[in-house]
Write a protein that holds these residues in place. Structure first.
Motif, PDB file in Angstrom:
ATOM      1  N   LEU A  44      20.457  20.180 105.892  1.00  0.00           N
ATOM      2  CA  LEU A  44      20.539  18.907 105.161  1.00  0.00           C
ATOM      3  C   LEU A  44      19.187  18.210 105.139  1.00  0.00           C
ATOM      4  O   LEU A  44      18.794  17.623 104.119  1.00  0.00           O
ATOM      5  N   ASP A  45      18.463  18.262 106.250  1.00  0.00           N
ATOM      6  CA  ASP A  45      17.140  17.654 106.309  1.00  0.00           C
ATOM      7  C   ASP A  45      16.207  18.289 105.279  1.00  0.00           C
ATOM      8  O   ASP A  45      15.503  17.587 104.542  1.00  0.00           O
ATOM      9  N   SER A  46      16.240  19.611 105.177  1.00  0.00           N
ATOM     10  CA  SER A  46      15.370  20.274 104.205  1.00  0.00           C
ATOM     11  C   SER A  46      15.792  19.954 102.773  1.00  0.00           C
ATOM     12  O   SER A  46      14.946  19.804 101.888  1.00  0.00           O
ATOM     13  N   TYR A  47      17.099  19.814 102.530  1.00  0.00           N
ATOM     14  CA  TYR A  47      17.563  19.456 101.187  1.00  0.00           C
ATOM     15  C   TYR A  47      17.083  18.058 100.801  1.00  0.00           C
ATOM     16  O   TYR A  47      16.649  17.831  99.672  1.00  0.00           O
ATOM     17  N   TRP A  48      17.168  17.109 101.735  1.00  0.00           N
ATOM     18  CA  TRP A  48      16.721  15.751 101.437  1.00  0.00           C
ATOM     19  C   TRP A  48      15.217  15.689 101.252  1.00  0.00           C
ATOM     20  O   TRP A  48      14.713  14.936 100.413  1.00  0.00           O
ATOM     21  N   LYS A  49      14.469  16.466 102.021  1.00  0.00           N
ATOM     22  CA  LYS A  49      13.007  16.505 101.830  1.00  0.00           C
ATOM     23  C   LYS A  49      12.679  17.052 100.451  1.00  0.00           C
ATOM     24  O   LYS A  49      11.791  16.536  99.760  1.00  0.00           O
ATOM     25  N   ALA A  50      13.369  18.096 100.028  1.00  0.00           N
ATOM     26  CA  ALA A  50      13.144  18.664  98.702  1.00  0.00           C
ATOM     27  C   ALA A  50      13.509  17.649  97.622  1.00  0.00           C
ATOM     28  O   ALA A  50      12.781  17.493  96.633  1.00  0.00           O
ATOM     29  N   THR A  51      14.616  16.927  97.814  1.00  0.00           N
ATOM     30  CA  THR A  51      15.018  15.903  96.849  1.00  0.00           C
ATOM     31  C   THR A  51      13.963  14.822  96.747  1.00  0.00           C
ATOM     32  O   THR A  51      13.618  14.366  95.651  1.00  0.00           O
ATOM     33  N   GLY A  52      13.421  14.404  97.892  1.00  0.00           N
ATOM     34  CA  GLY A  52      12.359  13.396  97.891  1.00  0.00           C
ATOM     35  C   GLY A  52      11.126  13.872  97.147  1.00  0.00           C
ATOM     36  O   GLY A  52      10.516  13.106  96.386  1.00  0.00           O
ATOM     37  N   SER A  53      10.743  15.129  97.324  1.00  0.00           N
ATOM     38  CA  SER A  53       9.563  15.634  96.620  1.00  0.00           C
ATOM     39  C   SER A  53       9.826  15.738  95.117  1.00  0.00           C
ATOM     40  O   SER A  53       8.934  15.476  94.309  1.00  0.00           O
ATOM     41  N   TYR A  54      11.064  16.100  94.724  1.00  0.00           N
ATOM     42  CA  TYR A  54      11.398  16.131  93.296  1.00  0.00           C
ATOM     43  C   TYR A  54      11.313  14.728  92.691  1.00  0.00           C
ATOM     44  O   TYR A  54      10.780  14.550  91.596  1.00  0.00           O
ATOM     45  N   LEU A  55      11.844  13.739  93.405  1.00  0.00           N
ATOM     46  CA  LEU A  55      11.794  12.363  92.915  1.00  0.00           C
ATOM     47  C   LEU A  55      10.359  11.863  92.832  1.00  0.00           C
ATOM     48  O   LEU A  55       9.982  11.178  91.871  1.00  0.00           O
ATOM     49  N   GLU A  56       9.565  12.178  93.839  1.00  0.00           N
ATOM     50  CA  GLU A  56       8.165  11.753  93.830  1.00  0.00           C
ATOM     51  C   GLU A  56       7.421  12.351  92.642  1.00  0.00           C
ATOM     52  O   GLU A  56       6.690  11.650  91.941  1.00  0.00           O
ATOM     53  N   ALA A  57       7.630  13.622  92.378  1.00  0.00           N
ATOM     54  CA  ALA A  57       6.985  14.270  91.236  1.00  0.00           C
ATOM     55  C   ALA A  57       7.461  13.661  89.920  1.00  0.00           C
ATOM     56  O   ALA A  57       6.663  13.446  88.998  1.00  0.00           O
ATOM     57  N   ALA A  58       8.747  13.353  89.832  1.00  0.00           N
ATOM     58  CA  ALA A  58       9.276  12.754  88.602  1.00  0.00           C
ATOM     59  C   ALA A  58       8.698  11.367  88.387  1.00  0.00           C
ATOM     60  O   ALA A  58       8.350  11.000  87.257  1.00  0.00           O
ATOM     61  N   LEU A  59       8.573  10.574  89.453  1.00  0.00           N
ATOM     62  CA  LEU A  59       7.995   9.238  89.322  1.00  0.00           C
ATOM     63  C   LEU A  59       6.523   9.299  88.940  1.00  0.00           C
ATOM     64  O   LEU A  59       6.044   8.507  88.126  1.00  0.00           O
ATOM     65  N   GLU A  60       5.785  10.234  89.505  1.00  0.00           N
ATOM     66  CA  GLU A  60       4.382  10.392  89.130  1.00  0.00           C
ATOM     67  C   GLU A  60       4.257  10.796  87.672  1.00  0.00           C
ATOM     68  O   GLU A  60       3.423  10.276  86.942  1.00  0.00           O
ATOM     69  N   GLU A  61       5.094  11.707  87.228  1.00  0.00           N
ATOM     70  CA  GLU A  61       5.068  12.158  85.834  1.00  0.00           C
ATOM     71  C   GLU A  61       5.475  11.028  84.893  1.00  0.00           C
ATOM     72  O   GLU A  61       4.915  10.878  83.815  1.00  0.00           O
ATOM     73  N   HIS A  62       6.425  10.222  85.312  1.00  0.00           N
ATOM     74  CA  HIS A  62       6.867   9.097  84.495  1.00  0.00           C
ATOM     75  C   HIS A  62       5.748   8.075  84.331  1.00  0.00           C
ATOM     76  O   HIS A  62       5.601   7.485  83.269  1.00  0.00           O
TER      77      HIS A  62
END
Length: 70
Positions: A44-62
């Motif tokens: 679960l920890d690794s899934y949440w870390k991956a989710t955070g990195s996806y969100l961070e990349a999406a916010l940077e792209e936005h």
């Protein structure tokens, strides 16, 4: 007579289908290699870390795309 033959064929096909389902109960292969590794908490920890990195990349792209004023 034709209806009886149709019914017989239907029952045979259901019988064969049921036999196939029974055989799936004890498969030939070993599926333990496909089970997840590690504890639930670590996964679960690794899934949440991956989710955070996806969100961070999406916010940077936005932030790079031009914003339209309405």
């Amino acid at each position: 007579m034709k209806d009886r033959k149709l019914l017989t064929n239907l029952l045979k096909s259901r019988y064969l289908h049921a036999m196939g389902s029974v055989m799936d109960i004890s498969p030939v292969g070993d599926y333990r290699d496909h089970l997840p590794q590690g504890s639930v908490q670590a996964r679960l920890d690794s899934y949440w870390k991956a989710t955070g990195s996806y969100l961070e990349a999406a916010l940077e792209e936005h932030g790079k795309t031009p914003q339209h004023a309405e």
